[in-house]
Enzyme design. Sequence first.
Site, PDB file in Angstrom:
ATOM      1  CG  LEU A 187      -1.917   1.164   1.270  1.00 17.95           C
ATOM      2  CD1 LEU A 187      -3.270   0.681   1.795  1.00 17.95           C
ATOM      3  CD2 LEU A 187      -1.422   2.344   2.097  1.00 17.95           C
ATOM      4  CG  ASP A 221      -7.216  16.505   1.208  1.00 15.67           C
ATOM      5  OD1 ASP A 221      -6.127  16.358   1.824  1.00 15.67           O
ATOM      6  OD2 ASP A 221      -7.584  17.586   0.721  1.00 15.67           O
ATOM      7  CG  ASN A 264       5.439   8.889  -1.118  1.00 12.54           C
ATOM      8  OD1 ASN A 264       6.604   9.249  -1.270  1.00 12.54           O
ATOM      9  ND2 ASN A 264       4.438   9.432  -1.811  1.00 12.54           N
ATOM     10  NE  ARG A 275      -3.453   1.325  17.193  1.00 10.18           N
ATOM     11  CZ  ARG A 275      -3.933   0.081  17.116  1.00 10.18           C
ATOM     12  NH1 ARG A 275      -3.740  -0.635  16.020  1.00 10.18           N
ATOM     13  NH2 ARG A 275      -4.619  -0.441  18.110  1.00 10.18           N
ATOM     14  CB  SER A 303      12.833  15.521   4.456  1.00 13.56           C
ATOM     15  OG  SER A 303      13.495  16.697   4.077  1.00 13.56           O
ATOM     16  CE1 TYR A 350       8.163  18.055   3.954  1.00 14.72           C
ATOM     17  CE2 TYR A 350      10.410  18.867   4.055  1.00 14.72           C
ATOM     18  CZ  TYR A 350       9.487  17.949   3.595  1.00 14.72           C
ATOM     19  OH  TYR A 350       9.903  16.905   2.788  1.00 14.72           O
ATOM     20  CB  VAL A 380      13.667  13.134  -5.272  1.00 17.37           C
ATOM     21  CG1 VAL A 380      13.148  12.268  -6.401  1.00 17.37           C
ATOM     22  CG2 VAL A 380      14.488  12.299  -4.287  1.00 17.37           C
ATOM     23  CB  SER A 437       8.975  15.480  -7.005  1.00 14.35           C
ATOM     24  OG  SER A 437       9.012  16.363  -5.905  1.00 14.35           O
TER      25      SER A 437
HETATM   26  N1  LIG Z   1      10.934  15.500  -3.687  1.00 12.40           N
HETATM   27  C1  LIG Z   1      11.871  15.748  -2.796  1.00 12.40           C
HETATM   28  O1  LIG Z   1      12.871  16.420  -3.077  1.00 12.40           O
HETATM   29  C2  LIG Z   1      11.730  15.201  -1.406  1.00 12.40           C
HETATM   30  C3  LIG Z   1      12.800  15.370  -0.511  1.00 12.40           C
HETATM   31  C4  LIG Z   1      12.700  14.862   0.766  1.00 12.40           C
HETATM   32  C5  LIG Z   1      11.555  14.182   1.152  1.00 12.40           C
HETATM   33  N2  LIG Z   1      10.521  14.034   0.281  1.00 12.40           N
HETATM   34  C6  LIG Z   1       9.319  13.347   0.745  1.00 12.40           C
HETATM   35  O2  LIG Z   1       8.914  12.387  -0.211  1.00 12.40           O
HETATM   36  C7  LIG Z   1       7.495  12.259  -0.184  1.00 12.40           C
HETATM   37  C8  LIG Z   1       6.939  12.368  -1.594  1.00 12.40           C
HETATM   38  O3  LIG Z   1       7.299  13.614  -2.133  1.00 12.40           O
HETATM   39  P1  LIG Z   1       7.185  13.954  -3.691  1.00 12.40           P
HETATM   40  O4  LIG Z   1       8.187  15.000  -3.956  1.00 12.40           O
HETATM   41  O5  LIG Z   1       7.198  12.717  -4.480  1.00 12.40           O
HETATM   42  O6  LIG Z   1       5.726  14.617  -3.739  1.00 12.40           O
HETATM   43  P2  LIG Z   1       4.813  14.998  -4.994  1.00 12.40           P
HETATM   44  O7  LIG Z   1       5.525  14.750  -6.277  1.00 12.40           O
HETATM   45  O8  LIG Z   1       4.318  16.366  -4.717  1.00 12.40           O
HETATM   46  O9  LIG Z   1       3.590  13.934  -4.900  1.00 12.40           O
HETATM   47  C9  LIG Z   1       2.696  14.037  -3.871  1.00 12.40           C
HETATM   48  C10 LIG Z   1       1.700  12.876  -3.925  1.00 12.40           C
HETATM   49  O10 LIG Z   1       0.987  12.917  -2.701  1.00 12.40           O
HETATM   50  C11 LIG Z   1      -0.397  13.147  -2.970  1.00 12.40           C
HETATM   51  N3  LIG Z   1      -0.939  14.087  -1.995  1.00 12.40           N
HETATM   52  C12 LIG Z   1      -0.527  15.344  -1.756  1.00 12.40           C
HETATM   53  N4  LIG Z   1      -1.257  15.879  -0.783  1.00 12.40           N
HETATM   54  C13 LIG Z   1      -2.147  14.951  -0.410  1.00 12.40           C
HETATM   55  C14 LIG Z   1      -3.185  14.912   0.539  1.00 12.40           C
HETATM   56  N5  LIG Z   1      -3.475  15.971   1.302  1.00 12.40           N
HETATM   57  N6  LIG Z   1      -3.924  13.786   0.680  1.00 12.40           N
HETATM   58  C15 LIG Z   1      -3.668  12.719  -0.109  1.00 12.40           C
HETATM   59  N7  LIG Z   1      -2.704  12.687  -1.037  1.00 12.40           N
HETATM   60  C16 LIG Z   1      -1.949  13.792  -1.189  1.00 12.40           C
HETATM   61  C17 LIG Z   1      -0.461  13.708  -4.370  1.00 12.40           C
HETATM   62  O11 LIG Z   1      -1.742  13.390  -4.900  1.00 12.40           O
HETATM   63  P3  LIG Z   1      -2.489  14.371  -5.935  1.00 12.40           P
HETATM   64  O12 LIG Z   1      -1.678  14.285  -7.185  1.00 12.40           O
HETATM   65  O13 LIG Z   1      -3.836  13.823  -6.053  1.00 12.40           O
HETATM   66  O14 LIG Z   1      -2.408  15.744  -5.324  1.00 12.40           O
HETATM   67  C18 LIG Z   1       0.689  12.981  -5.030  1.00 12.40           C
HETATM   68  O15 LIG Z   1       0.285  11.690  -5.416  1.00 12.40           O
HETATM   69  C19 LIG Z   1       7.005  13.325   0.787  1.00 12.40           C
HETATM   70  O16 LIG Z   1       6.778  12.754   2.045  1.00 12.40           O
HETATM   71  C20 LIG Z   1       8.150  14.296   0.864  1.00 12.40           C
HETATM   72  O17 LIG Z   1       8.175  15.001   2.082  1.00 12.40           O
HETATM   73  C21 LIG Z   1      10.586  14.534  -0.993  1.00 12.40           C
END
Ligand SMILES: NC(=O)c1ccc[n+]([C@@H]2O[C@H](COP(=O)([O-])OP(=O)(O)OC[C@H]3O[C@@H](n4cnc5c(N)ncnc54)[C@H](OP(=O)(O)O)[C@@H]3O)[C@@H](O)[C@H]2O)c1
EC number: 1.1.1.330
Length: 331
Positions: free
Chosen positions: A60, A115, A142, A177, A196, A209, A242, A244
């Site tokens: 999941l 959400d 994630n 949980r 992070s 954050y 990363v 994104s």
């Molecule tokens: N990217 C980086 O540089 C980086 C660095 C350190 C840590 N991280 C961590 O890695 C994880 C993923 O980051 P990412 O960069 O891959 O993010 P991302 O590209 O922005 O993707 C976010 C995903 O989470 C979903 N989402 C966002 N808000 C939500 C909510 N309120 N409820 C349910 N789903 C939600 C989005 O769905 P929708 O498309 O439907 O909005 C999307 O599928 C995060 O925990 C982030 O803190 C990322």
Amino acid sequence: MVGCARETVVTGFACFGAAIALCIALYFVYLFLEIHVLSGTSLTKYGANKKSRGTGSWALVTGATDGIGREFSVQLAQNGFNIVLVSRTVEKLVALGADIESKYPGTKTAHYAMDFAVATPAQYEELAKLTSHLDVAVLINNVGLSHAMPVPFIEMDPVEMNKIVMVNIVATQHVTRIFAPRLARRKAGLILNLGSFSGQWATPLLTTYAGSKAFLIAWSQALGEELRHENVDVQLLNTFFVVSSMSKVRRPSAMVPMPKSYVRAALQRINRSSGALGRPYTLTPWPVHAYVDWITNYIVPRGFLLRKAYSTSLDTRRRAIRKAERELKAL
Ligand SMILES: NC(=O)c1ccc[n+]([C@@H]2O[C@H](COP(=O)([O-])OP(=O)(O)OC[C@H]3O[C@@H](n4cnc5c(N)ncnc54)[C@H](OP(=O)(O)O)[C@@H]3O)[C@@H](O)[C@H]2O)c1
């Protein structure tokens, strides 16, 4: 006689010095092997079945439709898991499920749209009910939310502050949980929490954050030690940048991998530490991040890091404000 005693003392010190130098050299060889060579636990431990797709256990993924979460969903399916996709936008969930099923025939997918920023107890119950008949063995925590732009805490919008805590801390707790007891019952499971560097260094102007990710560090370690006794593996994935939409970095580099490379590195190193050597239940999967992690954790003074992070955040804030002003003018 005196000369002989002096010689013995000098030899003793030389041996001691050589032993220390050898230990240090062995440590660095081991660190190198951790980062580049040693592979992690095979995903078959958790019930992945590539040969007969559809018959394996389930993974999941939260925040499944974009960035790192999307890549985890695709690569876990590729490795022989069925996938439960949980995210906010139902259309994206449906499209990704269809994509996975056509790419890896036989793989089953299920999805649930919620959400996490405003999730209700009833929705968590529904998620538990929807998945109750599935053999979920892997949980990828994630989903994460950061600030729209770096902002001083005293100017922070309370709504944004609340959302970050709800998504990064509260949702992660509730989802875990639900699934941790099931993983414990099946006596083989994996939980990966997306951490992070912001949580490790603390990043000024991204206070909430950073605080939420710092919470995940302590929580993952405590949970890891509890669930170890149930044969459930827990790891915090310590992550720098990363490519994104959250990071707003579009071009990959050695320091900023694409989600595909990042996730592949993580799945190859389950239960190793890489650059997080010495910190239990923590893995820094991307090799360049691993070196940065080790150096900043063990060598660079924390105060220097904080000041550097402050000036970088301030710079990012100024650029984000200028961009917003340009966009406003263009309207
Ligand atoms: N990217 C980086 O540089 C980086 C660095 C350190 C840590 N991280 C961590 O890695 C994880 C993923 O980051 P990412 O960069 O891959 O993010 P991302 O590209 O922005 O993707 C976010 C995903 O989470 C979903 N989402 C966002 N808000 C939500 C909510 N309120 N409820 C349910 N789903 C939600 C989005 O769905 P929708 O498309 O439907 O909005 C999307 O599928 C995060 O925990 C982030 O803190 C990322």
